[in-house]
Design a protein around this motif. Structure first.
Motif, short mmCIF file in Angstrom:
data_model
loop_
_atom_site.label_atom_id
_atom_site.label_comp_id
_atom_site.label_asym_id
_atom_site.label_seq_id
_atom_site.Cartn_x
_atom_site.Cartn_y
_atom_site.Cartn_z
N THR A 27 8.69 -4.09 5.02
CA THR A 27 7.38 -3.84 4.42
C THR A 27 6.51 -2.98 5.33
O THR A 27 5.88 -2.02 4.88
CB THR A 27 6.65 -5.17 4.14
N THR A 28 6.48 -3.30 6.62
CA THR A 28 5.60 -2.58 7.54
C THR A 28 6.09 -1.16 7.84
O THR A 28 5.28 -0.29 8.18
CB THR A 28 5.42 -3.35 8.85
N LEU A 29 7.40 -0.92 7.69
CA LEU A 29 7.94 0.42 7.97
C LEU A 29 8.48 1.12 6.72
O LEU A 29 9.18 2.13 6.83
CB LEU A 29 9.05 0.33 9.02
N PHE A 30 8.14 0.61 5.54
CA PHE A 30 8.64 1.21 4.30
C PHE A 30 8.10 2.63 4.13
O PHE A 30 8.83 3.53 3.68
CB PHE A 30 8.25 0.35 3.10
N GLN A 31 6.85 2.84 4.48
CA GLN A 31 6.27 4.19 4.41
C GLN A 31 7.02 5.14 5.34
O GLN A 31 7.35 6.27 4.97
CB GLN A 31 4.79 4.14 4.79
N THR A 51 10.78 9.52 6.20
CA THR A 51 11.75 9.97 7.21
C THR A 51 13.16 9.73 6.70
O THR A 51 13.88 8.86 7.18
CB THR A 51 11.51 9.24 8.54
N GLY A 52 13.56 10.50 5.73
CA GLY A 52 14.89 10.41 5.17
C GLY A 52 14.92 9.97 3.73
O GLY A 52 15.79 10.37 2.96
N GLY A 53 13.96 9.11 3.34
CA GLY A 53 13.88 8.70 1.95
C GLY A 53 14.87 7.59 1.58
O GLY A 53 15.54 7.01 2.45
N PRO A 54 15.01 7.29 0.28
CA PRO A 54 15.84 6.18 -0.18
C PRO A 54 17.28 6.23 0.31
O PRO A 54 17.85 5.19 0.65
CB PRO A 54 15.78 6.32 -1.70
N GLY A 55 17.89 7.41 0.35
CA GLY A 55 19.28 7.51 0.78
C GLY A 55 19.49 7.03 2.20
O GLY A 55 20.43 6.27 2.49
N VAL A 56 18.63 7.46 3.11
CA VAL A 56 18.72 7.04 4.51
C VAL A 56 18.38 5.56 4.65
O VAL A 56 18.99 4.84 5.45
CB VAL A 56 17.79 7.90 5.39
N MET A 57 17.42 5.08 3.86
CA MET A 57 17.03 3.67 3.94
C MET A 57 18.17 2.75 3.51
O MET A 57 18.46 1.74 4.18
CB MET A 57 15.80 3.42 3.07
N ASP A 101 -2.72 5.99 -2.52
CA ASP A 101 -4.05 5.92 -1.92
C ASP A 101 -4.17 4.73 -0.97
O ASP A 101 -5.00 4.72 -0.07
CB ASP A 101 -5.12 5.80 -3.02
N TYR A 102 -3.34 3.71 -1.20
CA TYR A 102 -3.37 2.53 -0.33
C TYR A 102 -2.63 2.77 0.98
O TYR A 102 -2.74 1.97 1.91
CB TYR A 102 -2.73 1.33 -1.05
N GLU A 103 -1.84 3.85 1.05
CA GLU A 103 -1.03 4.18 2.22
C GLU A 103 -0.05 3.05 2.55
O GLU A 103 0.32 2.84 3.70
CB GLU A 103 -1.90 4.51 3.43
N GLN A 104 0.34 2.31 1.54
CA GLN A 104 1.30 1.21 1.69
C GLN A 104 2.16 1.21 0.42
O GLN A 104 1.77 0.68 -0.62
CB GLN A 104 0.57 -0.11 1.88
N PRO A 105 3.36 1.80 0.50
CA PRO A 105 4.19 1.97 -0.70
C PRO A 105 4.62 0.66 -1.36
O PRO A 105 4.75 0.60 -2.58
CB PRO A 105 5.40 2.76 -0.20
N VAL A 106 4.87 -0.40 -0.56
CA VAL A 106 5.27 -1.67 -1.16
C VAL A 106 4.13 -2.21 -2.03
O VAL A 106 4.36 -2.69 -3.15
CB VAL A 106 5.67 -2.69 -0.08
N PHE A 118 1.79 2.57 15.67
CA PHE A 118 2.61 1.47 15.18
C PHE A 118 4.09 1.81 15.27
O PHE A 118 4.90 1.01 15.75
CB PHE A 118 2.25 1.11 13.74
N SER A 119 4.47 3.01 14.81
CA SER A 119 5.89 3.37 14.89
C SER A 119 6.34 3.47 16.34
O SER A 119 7.50 3.17 16.66
CB SER A 119 6.16 4.69 14.15
N ALA A 120 5.44 3.88 17.25
CA ALA A 120 5.78 3.93 18.67
C ALA A 120 6.02 2.52 19.21
O ALA A 120 6.96 2.29 19.97
CB ALA A 120 4.66 4.61 19.46
N ALA A 121 5.17 1.57 18.80
CA ALA A 121 5.35 0.18 19.25
C ALA A 121 6.69 -0.36 18.78
O ALA A 121 7.38 -1.08 19.51
CB ALA A 121 4.21 -0.69 18.74
#
Length: 534
Positions: free
Chosen positions: A49-53, A58-64, A304-309, A396-399
């Motif tokens: 959830t926190t890294l879904f965006q 960064t690669g999209g559904p296929g990479v995920m 607009d929420y910047e949270q895709p989930v 956040f992604s760095a952490a």
């Protein structure tokens, strides 16, 4: 009056005594509880959830989807290597203790020192990533149907409040955590299964399998030109697996809690492997449920929420239903952060007990049987690591990168040492036999690969706002670890010190100066040389 110990408890304490330690922590966890803590810390719903965006960009559904399978496969090799070691050496210190036991005597202290500090970095960063991710989810969900406007300062304030609550709950000791652990297992298994089924059942339309497994998306370029153009699609796919690899971290908690687990030589390794395997299956289910249920890809990515989930849930259930399901997710993430601090504090307790940190932090509260000073050290350091979020869009992604690299380096060093010097490895009941060194080799190569790729830039172009400060943080810890070793630590740090033998020699374990003297004498080859682990 204490109840008489069972044969299993006596055997566990005898095994711990053989390694030189008394039973300070309350041994009250079953194998299911041990598995539950690691399963809760891995918490697939938290990482996804926190890294879904990040994953969609960064690669999209296929990479995920495909990346999850690849990462799960190679992570199981790391887990097998760790499980074999923890079966032989079930102590709360975990990787740094293993490094000292498995390495030749001449380099054992150095190996223990380096492994301990990288494990500490990873433990602190993973607690930061989980709990800061929860703060972001709270801030984002609060905007649904309200006029609330999240800011970096508000999010940091929420983060501090959640960290404080985790510290308070952990301070009450094992009994409270055990009950919460049972709740967490149910939430992360039954709760998330129901979540996925509801999403799939309610979604008005579903994406095709081709979309889920082969769609590539590169939104890493702020100027419209991503890394797939400036580098290659393979580069984007490589850095895109961060979502999967960060999610499947923290399974060393089964090792850090081994001194509190019954029949630890079997329960702890099984806890490691079960947490990886079950999480891999649940995580794949969650990824597929969310990707198949995307209603409009562009709207989801550019929400607009910047949270895709959250956007996916609003598209399916409306605002009210989305808030209910996001609350379920946030409760799961809360438990994940809570038990991450539990594992974090146990590692710090063990490292402090053995001289890697000041002995001030190795005290156990007699009433609650919890390492309270280590707990609040973990909370403080986790807060400080999140402060850069006030001035960085990629904090956040760095952490999460720091957490992944720090933890996996500390996992890999003992596995590498055991592979190079197998003659020092006295196997426990969980024994990989002839496959041991081949599994270790695959695990070490995978860790080398992810260490390199997660230090690379994730956003383009690179500037002060998009700089991936992972190599900076990891570099600082590496310089501190190696520099402090050669400047002063090598003069006194001898690796884990045998606690019981120190007591037999009349050394006051409550006196930090006395323990430092023991370490110094052991380093110089004095009459307490037998206090060394080997």
């Amino acid at each position: 009056m204490e109840a008489p110990k069972s044969n299993m408890e006596a055997m566990d304490e005898h095994k711990l005594a053989e390694m030189g330690y008394r039973q300070d922590l309350k041994r009250d966890w079953s194998m299911l509880h041990n598995f539950g803590v690691s399963f809760s810390i891995i918490s697939v719903i938290t990482g996804l959830t926190t890294l879904f965006q990040y994953g969609l960009n960064t690669g999209g559904p296929g990479v995920m989807s495909v990346g999850w399978i690849v990462v799960s496969f190679f992570t199981m090799f790391v887990g097998l290597g760790m499980a074999e070691i923890v079966s032989a050496v079930p102590t709360s210190g975990g990787p740094y203790f293993w490094a000292a036991i498995l390495a030749p005597k001449s380099i054992a202290p150095f190996a223990s020192w380096v492994t301990g500090w990288f494990n500490l970095l990873g433990q602190v960063a993973v607690t930061t990533g989980i709990t800061f991710g929860l703060a972001n989810l709270i801030s984002t969900t609060a905007t649904v149907g309200t006029s609330y406007e999240p800011t970096a300062g508000k999010t940091l304030g929420i983060y501090a409040a959640v960290l404080f609550s985790h510290g308070v709950i952990n301070s009450f000791g094992v009994r409270t955590l055990r009950y919460l652990n049972n709740t967490s297992i149910i939430l992360h298994s039954v709760g998330i299964s129901c979540f996925c089924i509801a999403v799939l059942a309610k979604a008005p339309t579903h994406q095709s399998a081709k979309f889920v497994f082969s769609t590539f998306n590169d939104a890493t370029g702020g100027d419209g030109i991503g890394w797939s153009v400036r580098a290659s699609p393979a580069y984007v796919a490589s850095i895109g697996v961060l979502m999967s690899q960060y999610t499947i971290t923290g399974f060393d908690a089964s090792a850090h809690l081994s001194e509190e687990t019954r029949n630890a030589s079997w329960s702890a390794p099984l806890g490691v492997l079960m947490s990886i395997g079950v999480s891999a299956l649940f995580g794949f289910f969650v990824i597929l449920a969310l990707l198949f249920s995307i209603q409009d890809f562009d709207t989801t990515v550019g929400s607009d929420y910047e949270q895709p989930v959250l956007q996916i849930l609003i598209d399916i259930f409306g605002e009210g239903g989305a808030i209910v399901l996001m609350t379920l997710i946030m409760v799961c993430v809360y438990h994940c952060g809570l038990f991450s601090m539990t594992s974090n504090s146990r590692m710090m307790f063990g490292f402090s007990r053995d001289g890697g940190l000041p002995h001030f932090f190795d005290r156990v509260d007699k009433r609650h049987r919890a390492p309270i000073r280590a707990i609040w050290l973990a909370a403080t350091l986790s807060f400080l690591l999140a402060v850069p979020s006030l001035g960085s869009t990629v904090a956040f992604s760095a952490a999460t990168s720091i957490a992944t690299i720090g933890l996996y380096i500390s996992y890999g060093l003992p596995i590498l040492i055991g592979m190079i010097w197998p003659q020092h490895f006295e196997k426990g009941p969980f024994n990989l036999r002839l496959a041991s060194r081949w599994i270790a080799l695959v695990a070490v190569l995978w860790i080398c690969f992810i260490t390199i790729i997660f230090c690379l830039p994730t956003a383009n172009p690179v500037d002060s706002q998009t700089l991936n400060y992972t190599p900076v943080a990891v570099g600082i810890v590496a310089l501190w670890t190696i520099g402090s070793w050669f400047l002063w630590a090598r003069r006194w740090f001898t690796g884990p010190v045998r606690q019981i033998q120190a007591e037999q020699l009349g050394i006051d374990l409550e006196d930090p100066a006395a323990m430092e003297k023991v370490e110094m004498q052991a380093k110089l080859g004095g009459d307490v040389d037998n206090l060394k682990t080997r």
